[in-house]
Design a protein around this motif. Structure first.
Motif, short mmCIF file in Angstrom:
data_model
loop_
_atom_site.label_atom_id
_atom_site.label_comp_id
_atom_site.label_asym_id
_atom_site.label_seq_id
_atom_site.Cartn_x
_atom_site.Cartn_y
_atom_site.Cartn_z
N ALA A 112 -25.95 -24.40 16.49
CA ALA A 112 -25.97 -25.49 17.47
C ALA A 112 -24.89 -26.53 17.19
CB ALA A 112 -27.34 -26.14 17.48
N GLN A 113 -24.61 -26.78 15.93
CA GLN A 113 -23.69 -27.85 15.56
C GLN A 113 -22.31 -27.33 15.16
OE1 GLN A 113 -25.71 -29.91 12.40
NE2 GLN A 113 -27.60 -30.13 13.61
N GLY A 114 -22.20 -26.03 14.97
CA GLY A 114 -21.00 -25.49 14.36
C GLY A 114 -19.85 -25.25 15.31
N GLN A 115 -18.68 -25.23 14.73
CA GLN A 115 -17.45 -24.82 15.38
C GLN A 115 -16.51 -24.34 14.28
OE1 GLN A 115 -16.80 -28.98 16.73
NE2 GLN A 115 -14.70 -28.68 16.00
N PHE A 116 -15.38 -23.74 14.69
CA PHE A 116 -14.46 -23.22 13.69
C PHE A 116 -13.72 -24.38 13.04
CE2 PHE A 116 -10.35 -21.49 12.30
CZ PHE A 116 -10.81 -20.52 11.43
N THR A 117 -13.79 -24.46 11.73
CA THR A 117 -13.15 -25.56 10.98
C THR A 117 -12.17 -25.05 9.93
OG1 THR A 117 -14.95 -25.58 9.33
CG2 THR A 117 -15.20 -27.02 11.27
N GLY A 118 -11.82 -23.77 10.00
CA GLY A 118 -11.02 -23.18 8.94
C GLY A 118 -9.52 -23.22 9.18
N ASP A 119 -8.80 -22.57 8.26
CA ASP A 119 -7.35 -22.42 8.33
C ASP A 119 -7.02 -20.98 8.72
OD1 ASP A 119 -7.40 -24.98 7.33
OD2 ASP A 119 -6.78 -24.39 5.30
N VAL A 120 -5.90 -20.80 9.38
CA VAL A 120 -5.44 -19.46 9.76
C VAL A 120 -3.96 -19.34 9.39
CG1 VAL A 120 -5.05 -17.81 11.62
CG2 VAL A 120 -7.10 -19.26 11.65
N TRP A 121 -3.65 -18.28 8.67
CA TRP A 121 -2.27 -17.89 8.38
C TRP A 121 -1.98 -16.61 9.16
CZ3 TRP A 121 1.01 -20.12 4.43
CH2 TRP A 121 0.42 -21.20 3.76
N ALA A 122 -0.78 -16.48 9.72
CA ALA A 122 -0.46 -15.28 10.49
C ALA A 122 1.04 -15.06 10.54
CB ALA A 122 -1.02 -15.40 11.91
N VAL A 123 1.44 -13.80 10.74
CA VAL A 123 2.85 -13.53 11.03
C VAL A 123 3.09 -13.89 12.49
CG1 VAL A 123 2.99 -11.68 9.31
CG2 VAL A 123 2.41 -11.12 11.67
N PRO A 124 4.23 -14.45 12.83
CA PRO A 124 4.50 -14.80 14.23
C PRO A 124 4.46 -13.58 15.13
CG PRO A 124 6.08 -15.85 12.75
CD PRO A 124 5.32 -14.84 11.93
N GLU A 125 4.03 -13.78 16.36
CA GLU A 125 4.03 -12.68 17.32
C GLU A 125 5.45 -12.16 17.52
OE1 GLU A 125 0.66 -12.88 20.49
OE2 GLU A 125 1.67 -14.82 20.50
N GLY A 126 5.56 -10.83 17.62
CA GLY A 126 6.87 -10.22 17.77
C GLY A 126 7.50 -9.78 16.46
N THR A 127 6.77 -9.96 15.34
CA THR A 127 7.28 -9.59 14.03
C THR A 127 6.92 -8.14 13.71
OG1 THR A 127 7.01 -11.86 13.23
CG2 THR A 127 7.21 -10.13 11.56
N ALA A 128 7.85 -7.38 13.20
CA ALA A 128 7.58 -6.01 12.77
C ALA A 128 6.80 -6.04 11.46
CB ALA A 128 8.88 -5.24 12.58
N VAL A 129 5.73 -5.26 11.40
CA VAL A 129 4.90 -5.18 10.20
C VAL A 129 4.58 -3.72 9.90
CG1 VAL A 129 3.86 -7.47 10.45
CG2 VAL A 129 2.82 -5.51 11.60
N PHE A 130 4.01 -3.49 8.71
CA PHE A 130 3.75 -2.13 8.25
C PHE A 130 2.32 -2.04 7.71
CE2 PHE A 130 8.17 -3.39 7.54
CZ PHE A 130 8.77 -2.60 8.50
N ALA A 131 1.94 -0.86 7.27
CA ALA A 131 0.57 -0.63 6.80
C ALA A 131 0.25 -1.48 5.58
CB ALA A 131 0.38 0.85 6.48
#
Length: 469
Positions: A112-131
């Motif tokens: 009832a009281q919660g929402q997302f309060t965390g941190d997010v790290w990500a590679v930018p969209e359009g970046t080539a990545v591998f397994a």
């Protein structure tokens, strides 16, 4: 066999079904798998729901025949996390199932009281990545980081697949070819069709036939006509030529679909009108037949008119057409773009309350700890990637994961499709040719840093000494 969802509840809900199964941003929190909620109940009951947890989203192995992936879907992931809330009616609906009868009052207060309060790290969209490289990491209270898994996997897995296919199509077709996304009718859902259109444009295609997606994204939709118009007007007005003329009364000069009956006969009639100055024509489309032979014949008749091809095309078929000398200027991509081999991304816990953890099941081993991808270049090309720990120092390398959300709020402005597409183009161009090729591609070598290897060995040793199997 019994299930958590008892039959009495199923029968009760049958009279209250929303047959449209549509959803809005207000529904995001319930668009999850049941076990995310049951785990959150357990975490809360055990008093560990607020422990800091880190989950990383990665792909264990690339789809067959792929040498790389293009990361996509981050914008929708951030939007989802911003809107993550449980309304009173949603909580009441969950309580009404009877599944959560043993859940503590604290669990319901949390929702009832919660929402997302965390941190997010990500590679930018359009970046080539591998397994085995994290495309995204969520660092948040355990209950939050757990509940968001399903939606994040849904949007990033699917859009990454489409963006990668689009990038491969562009790489094969070349920058001069016009590439159109026609996949709405074959996408797995109406929502999927919108995501497919976005990812295709960001991955390198020029436009989409999906009107809603185009307008929402600030783009202009593209398309010609279907065989139905030619057949209907031909039957009523007398000839295919009259059907073309009727269409041009409303869309002067628009491309025409010329393979409803006899492709070459249609091209010959159009050539007479074009050559006499009676008609302006910006293109013709071929949707069937031997595209190599037909395109060459049409080109000889209409030398200055762009030729478009469609009909279950993919990167391998475009490569074959080009190798055979087909005279084609653009392609409509549908079924094989928006479907195909799935990107099997997974979302795994790597750290809980500062304790590195790893999965060790056969064939599904993960590396522990919060990680960073360090990319090195030589002569403008990707030389190697090093998978290391977040706090390692780059060795003349570029760290790929960036902080995109902090304490539940975005820290970077939303990128335009043009920016993401440019990054996709640059990412693909930076890959070795052996990684870009369609036949037996060789993926970029991903090295494991000494620090990560040491942490992995320590984590395994700690598991064994604790008595776990």
């Amino acid at each position: 066999m019994t299930t958590l969802l008892d039959l009495d509840y199923v029968h009760k809900q049958q009279s209250q079904q929303n047959q449209e199964l549509n959803f809005s941003g207000d529904d995001y929190s319930l668009l999850t798998d049941l076990y995310q909620l049951t785990m959150a109940v357990c975490y809360t009951g055990e008093g560990i729901e607020q422990r800091r947890a880190s989950f990383e989203l990665s792909v264990r192995r690339l789809p067959e025949g792929f040498g790389y992936l293009i990361a996509m879907g981050l914008a929708q992931a951030v939007e989802y996390l911003e809107k993550f809330r449980f309304s009173a009616s949603q909580i009441a609906a969950l309580q009404g199932t009877g599944i959560f009868a043993q859940a503590s009052d604290r669990f319901w207060s949390l929702l009832a009281q919660g929402q997302f309060t965390g941190d997010v790290w990500a590679v930018p969209e359009g970046t080539a990545v591998f397994a085995n490289q994290p495309l995204l990491r969520v660092e948040a209270p355990l209950w939050q980081a757990q509940l968001v898994e399903t939606y994040l996997l849904n949007t990033i897995n699917y859009q990454t697949l489409i963006a990668t296919k689009a990038a491969r199509l562009r790489d094969v077709a070349g920058e001069q070819a016009t590439l159109l996304e026609f996949g709405t009718r074959r996408a797995f859902s109406p929502q999927g069709s919108l995501w497919a259109a976005r990812a295709a444009l960001a991955g390198g295609l020029d436009s989409t036939s999906n009107v809603l997606a185009a307008l929402e994204l600030g783009q202009e939709p593209s398309g010609t006509m279907a065989h139905a118009l030619v057949m209907a007007l031909s039957a009523i007005e007398g000839t295919e030529e009259q059907a073309f003329s009727a269409f041009h009364r409303y869309f002067p000069g628009a491309p025409l679909l010329i393979d409803t009956y006899d492709t070459i006969a249609a091209a010959e009639r159009l050539a007479k009108k074009v050559n006499s100055g009676e008609m302006q024509l910006t293109g013709v489309r071929l949707d069937s037949g031997d595209l190599v032979t037909l395109s060459k014949q049409v080109r000889s008749l209409l030398p200055g008119v762009p030729i478009f091809a469609s009909g279950d095309l993919d990167e391998w078929e475009i490569a074959r057409l080009k190798a055979a000398g087909a005279e084609i200027d653009g392609y409509g991509l549908g079924t094989r773009l928006v479907t195909g081999s799935p990107v099997n991304g997974v979302y795994k816990l790597v750290d809980i309350d500062g304790i590195p953890v790893m999965k060790q099941a056969s064939g599904k081993v993960t590396y522990p700890g919060r990680k960073q991808i360090f990319r090195s270049f030589a002569g403008g090309k990707v030389k190697a990637d090093r998978l290391g720990l977040l706090d390692e120092i780059p060795l003349e390398e570029k760290p790929l994961l960036q902080l995109v959300m902090q304490e539940g709020q975005p820290v970077q402005p939303l990128e335009t499709l043009a920016t993401i597409r440019q990054r996709t183009t640059a990412s693909v161009a930076s890959l070795p040719q052996q990684t870009r090729r369609l036949d037996h591609p060789v993926t970029v070598q991903v090295e494991i840093s000494a620090a990560l290897q040491e942490l992995t060995e320590e984590t395994e040793k700690r598991r064994r000494t604790s008595g776990l199997p």
